[in-house]
Design a protein around this motif. Structure first.
Motif, PDB file in Angstrom:
ATOM      1  N   PRO A   1       0.833  -1.204   0.000  1.00 24.61           N
ATOM      2  CA  PRO A   1       0.000   0.000   0.000  1.00 24.61           C
ATOM      3  C   PRO A   1       0.870   1.257   0.000  1.00 24.61           C
ATOM      4  N   ARG A   2       0.357   2.323  -0.609  1.00 20.73           N
ATOM      5  CA  ARG A   2       1.148   3.525  -0.825  1.00 20.73           C
ATOM      6  C   ARG A   2       1.737   4.099   0.467  1.00 20.73           C
ATOM      7  N   ASP A   3       0.947   4.142   1.554  1.00 20.41           N
ATOM      8  CA  ASP A   3       1.457   4.744   2.787  1.00 20.41           C
ATOM      9  C   ASP A   3       2.615   3.932   3.371  1.00 20.41           C
ATOM     10  N   ILE A   4       2.510   2.614   3.277  1.00 16.97           N
ATOM     11  CA  ILE A   4       3.584   1.757   3.775  1.00 16.97           C
ATOM     12  C   ILE A   4       4.823   1.907   2.909  1.00 16.97           C
ATOM     13  N   LEU A   5       4.620   1.964   1.596  1.00 15.17           N
ATOM     14  CA  LEU A   5       5.740   2.096   0.665  1.00 15.17           C
ATOM     15  C   LEU A   5       6.491   3.399   0.911  1.00 15.17           C
ATOM     16  N   TYR A   6       5.768   4.492   1.071  1.00 14.05           N
ATOM     17  CA  TYR A   6       6.418   5.788   1.282  1.00 14.05           C
ATOM     18  C   TYR A   6       7.189   5.811   2.602  1.00 14.05           C
ATOM     19  N   GLU A   7       6.612   5.202   3.630  1.00 15.56           N
ATOM     20  CA  GLU A   7       7.304   5.162   4.917  1.00 15.56           C
ATOM     21  C   GLU A   7       8.588   4.342   4.803  1.00 15.56           C
ATOM     22  N   ARG A   8       8.542   3.261   4.043  1.00 16.41           N
ATOM     23  CA  ARG A   8       9.731   2.431   3.845  1.00 16.41           C
ATOM     24  C   ARG A   8      10.788   3.192   3.043  1.00 16.41           C
ATOM     25  N   CYS A   9      10.365   3.978   2.060  1.00 19.11           N
ATOM     26  CA  CYS A   9      11.313   4.787   1.286  1.00 19.11           C
ATOM     27  C   CYS A   9      12.060   5.758   2.199  1.00 19.11           C
ATOM     28  N   ASP A  10      11.305   6.460   3.048  1.00 21.09           N
ATOM     29  CA  ASP A  10      11.920   7.438   3.949  1.00 21.09           C
ATOM     30  C   ASP A  10      12.873   6.754   4.926  1.00 21.09           C
ATOM     31  N   ARG A  11      12.422   5.641   5.483  1.00 18.58           N
ATOM     32  CA  ARG A  11      13.246   4.957   6.483  1.00 18.58           C
ATOM     33  C   ARG A  11      14.519   4.395   5.860  1.00 18.58           C
ATOM     34  N   ARG A  12      14.386   3.880   4.654  1.00 14.09           N
ATOM     35  CA  ARG A  12      15.573   3.293   4.026  1.00 14.09           C
ATOM     36  C   ARG A  12      16.634   4.357   3.732  1.00 14.09           C
ATOM     37  N   PHE A  13      16.192   5.550   3.333  1.00 10.12           N
ATOM     38  CA  PHE A  13      17.184   6.585   3.060  1.00 10.12           C
ATOM     39  C   PHE A  13      17.903   6.996   4.346  1.00 10.12           C
ATOM     40  N   ASN A  14      17.183   7.053   5.452  1.00  9.87           N
ATOM     41  CA  ASN A  14      17.816   7.366   6.732  1.00  9.87           C
ATOM     42  C   ASN A  14      18.856   6.317   7.098  1.00  9.87           C
ATOM     43  N   ILE A  15      18.519   5.058   6.853  1.00  7.40           N
ATOM     44  CA  ILE A  15      19.470   3.973   7.144  1.00  7.40           C
ATOM     45  C   ILE A  15      20.709   4.091   6.263  1.00  7.40           C
ATOM     46  N   MET A  16      20.496   4.443   5.000  1.00  8.33           N
ATOM     47  CA  MET A  16      21.630   4.611   4.087  1.00  8.33           C
ATOM     48  C   MET A  16      22.585   5.693   4.583  1.00  8.33           C
ATOM     49  N   LEU A  17      22.023   6.788   5.094  1.00 11.12           N
ATOM     50  CA  LEU A  17      22.869   7.851   5.629  1.00 11.12           C
ATOM     51  C   LEU A  17      23.681   7.341   6.810  1.00 11.12           C
ATOM     52  N   GLU A  18      23.056   6.554   7.667  1.00  9.48           N
ATOM     53  CA  GLU A  18      23.750   6.003   8.830  1.00  9.48           C
ATOM     54  C   GLU A  18      24.860   5.037   8.414  1.00  9.48           C
ATOM     55  N   GLN A  19      24.649   4.344   7.293  1.00 14.35           N
ATOM     56  CA  GLN A  19      25.609   3.319   6.870  1.00 14.35           C
ATOM     57  C   GLN A  19      26.773   3.863   6.047  1.00 14.35           C
ATOM     58  N   GLY A  20      26.717   5.132   5.639  1.00  9.33           N
ATOM     59  CA  GLY A  20      27.852   5.696   4.918  1.00  9.33           C
ATOM     60  C   GLY A  20      27.566   6.164   3.511  1.00  9.33           C
ATOM     61  N   ALA A  21      26.317   6.500   3.200  1.00 11.69           N
ATOM     62  CA  ALA A  21      25.974   6.957   1.848  1.00 11.69           C
ATOM     63  C   ALA A  21      26.728   8.220   1.471  1.00 11.69           C
ATOM     64  N   VAL A  22      26.926   9.113   2.429  1.00  8.95           N
ATOM     65  CA  VAL A  22      27.616  10.372   2.123  1.00  8.95           C
ATOM     66  C   VAL A  22      29.048  10.094   1.676  1.00  8.95           C
ATOM     67  N   GLU A  23      29.712   9.158   2.324  1.00 10.25           N
ATOM     68  CA  GLU A  23      31.092   8.831   1.952  1.00 10.25           C
ATOM     69  C   GLU A  23      31.152   8.261   0.543  1.00 10.25           C
ATOM     70  N   GLU A  24      30.172   7.448   0.172  1.00  9.84           N
ATOM     71  CA  GLU A  24      30.130   6.908  -1.196  1.00  9.84           C
ATOM     72  C   GLU A  24      29.991   8.034  -2.218  1.00  9.84           C
ATOM     73  N   VAL A  25      29.096   8.956  -1.943  1.00 11.42           N
ATOM     74  CA  VAL A  25      28.855  10.046  -2.883  1.00 11.42           C
ATOM     75  C   VAL A  25      30.048  10.999  -2.909  1.00 11.42           C
ATOM     76  N   ARG A  26      30.716  11.161  -1.792  1.00 12.10           N
ATOM     77  CA  ARG A  26      31.932  11.985  -1.783  1.00 12.10           C
ATOM     78  C   ARG A  26      32.984  11.352  -2.707  1.00 12.10           C
ATOM     79  N   TRP A  27      33.114  10.033  -2.643  1.00 14.61           N
ATOM     80  CA  TRP A  27      34.035   9.325  -3.555  1.00 14.61           C
ATOM     81  C   TRP A  27      33.603   9.534  -5.005  1.00 14.61           C
ATOM     82  N   LEU A  28      32.309   9.428  -5.270  1.00 17.52           N
ATOM     83  CA  LEU A  28      31.800   9.614  -6.631  1.00 17.52           C
ATOM     84  C   LEU A  28      32.108  11.030  -7.117  1.00 17.52           C
TER      85      LEU A  28
END
Length: 315
Positions: free
Chosen positions: A204-231
Motif C-alpha cells: 500500500p502507498r502509505d507503507i511504501l512511502y514510509e519504507r522509502c523514507d526509512r531506508r534513506f535514513n538507514i543509508m545515511l547512517e551506513q555511509g551513503a555520504v562517503e560513497e557520494v563523496r568518492w563519486l
C-alpha cells in the motif's frame, strides 16, 4: 530444480523499498536459485549503500549476478543488460539452478520478458554528431529541433531528457522515420524463449512511502555520504546514469556545500517517493500479466508466492 523447471525464469519486480530483494532471497533459497540483478543502478560499482546492493552475507548464502559489474563512468542500456542477463540465465540453467531475476527497472524486465523493438543500428558518425551538438548547443536546441521534425516523439519526451532526445534525433537522421512510428511498425519479441513467472511486490502507498523514507535514513547512517563523496572525486559527466541514482544528486549538492544535510535528506526522500509512484504505474501498465501482490512482504505473502511458483515450475 525439477526437470520440468528447465527453461523457466522467475521474475520479481516492484518499486524501490517494496521488499522485492527480500522476496527474491527467500525464493532463491527455497527453490535453489540464482539471483540476477534487474536494477539499472545496482549494476554500477562503488555505490553499494546508495543503490541498496545485496549485503556480503546475502551473497554468501545465495549466488548473486550482475551487481556492481560496470564502472560508473560507463552507461548500461536495456539492450546491453538483456545480453548479460540472458547469459547469466543460461549459466543458471546449465548448473541446474532456477534463475530469479529481480529489480525495479521496469524497462529491463519488459525487455527480457516481452522484448523491445529491434531498431536499426545508428552509425557512429551520426551518434557522435548529435551528442556533440547536445554538448555544444544544449538540450533546449535539440528539443526544439525534435519538435519541428518529429512532434509526436517530442510530445512523449521531457524537454530536458537529453539521452532520449538525442536517441530520437539519431533514429530520425538514420532512418528518415520517427522513432514512434518505428516502434509501432516493429513488433517486439523476447530474445530468450523461456517461460516467465512475473511477480510484482507492491505494498500500500502509505507503507511504501514510509519504507522509502526509512531506508534513506538507514543509508545515511551506513555511509551513503562517503560513497557520494568518492563519486564526486571521480569528476564524471553529470549526465551519466550513475550520477542520477536516487539520492545521488542531493548528496552531491551536500558534499559540494550547496545545501545542508537535512535539505538533502528531505529532497532525496521526496524524489524517492515520487519515483516509487512512477514505478508502480509502470509495473501496472507496461508489464504483461504480472502477479501483483498488493501487500507488504510477510510470511503469509511469502507462502502465497511459494505456492504460485511451485505451480509454475510443475506445469
Amino acid at each position: 530444480m525439477p526437470e520440468s523447471a528447465k527453461n523457466k525464469v522467475v521474475v520479481i519486480g516492484g518499486p524501490t523499498a517494496s521488499g522485492k530483494s527480500a522476496t527474491a532471497m527467500d525464493v532463491a533459497l527455497e527453490f535453489d536459485g540464482v539471483i540476477i540483478n534487474a536494477d539499472s543502478m545496482q549494476i554500477y560499482r562503488g555505490l553499494p549503500i546508495v543503490t541498496a546492493c545485496p549485503r556480503p552475507e546475502d551473497e554468501a548464502r545465495v549466488p548473486h549476478r550482475l551487481y556492481q559489474v560496470m564502472d560508473p563512468s560507463e552507461t548500461c542500456s536495456a539492450g546491453l543488460w538483456e545480453k548479460m542477463c540472458i547469459e547469466e540465465i543460461k549459466k543458471a540453467w546449465a548448473g541446474g539452478k532456477l534463475p530469479v531475476v529481480t529489480g525495479g527497472t521496469g524497462l529491463y524486465i519488459k525487455t527480457l520478458v516481452q522484448g523491445i523493438s529491434q531498431l536499426p543500428a545508428i552509425p557512429d558518425e551520426i551518434r557522435n554528431e548529435v551528442r556533440r551538438r547536445g554538448d555544444m548547443e544544449g538540450v533546449e536546441v535539440l528539443y526544439e529541433e525534435l519538435q519541428q521534425k518529429d512532434p509526436e516523439m517530442a510530445g512523449r519526451l521531457k524537454p530536458r531528457d537529453m539521452q532520449r532526445i538525442c536517441r530520437a534525433l539519431e533514429v530520425l537522421e538514420t532512418t528518415g522515420k520517427s522513432l514512434a512510428l518505428l516502434q509501432r511498425e516493429i513488433k517486439p519479441e523476447p530474445v530468450l524463449k523461456a517461460d516467465y513467472d512475473t511477480h510484482v511486490i507492491m505494498p500500500p502507498r502509505d507503507i511504501l512511502y514510509e519504507r522509502c523514507d526509512r531506508r534513506f535514513n538507514i543509508m545515511l547512517e551506513q555511509g551513503a555520504v562517503e560513497e557520494v563523496r568518492w563519486l564526486n572525486e571521480q569528476k564524471l559527466d553529470p549526465k551519466l546514469p550513475a550520477m542520477k541514482a536516487l539520492g545521488v544528486p542531493e548528496l552531491l549538492s551536500y558534499v559540494r556545500g550547496e545545501i545542508n544535510l537535512e535539505e538533502a535528506r528531505e529532497t532525496a526522500q521526496m524524489q524517492t517517493r515520487r519515483f516509487a509512484k512512477r514505478q508502480c504505474t509502470w509495473f501496472r501498465n507496461q508489464i504483461s500479466n504480472p502477479k501483483i501482490h498488493s501487500a507488504q512482504y510477510s510470511e503469509s505473502l511469502r507462502d502465497e508466492i511459494y505456492n504460485k511458483i511451485r505451480q509454475f515450475l510443475l506445469t
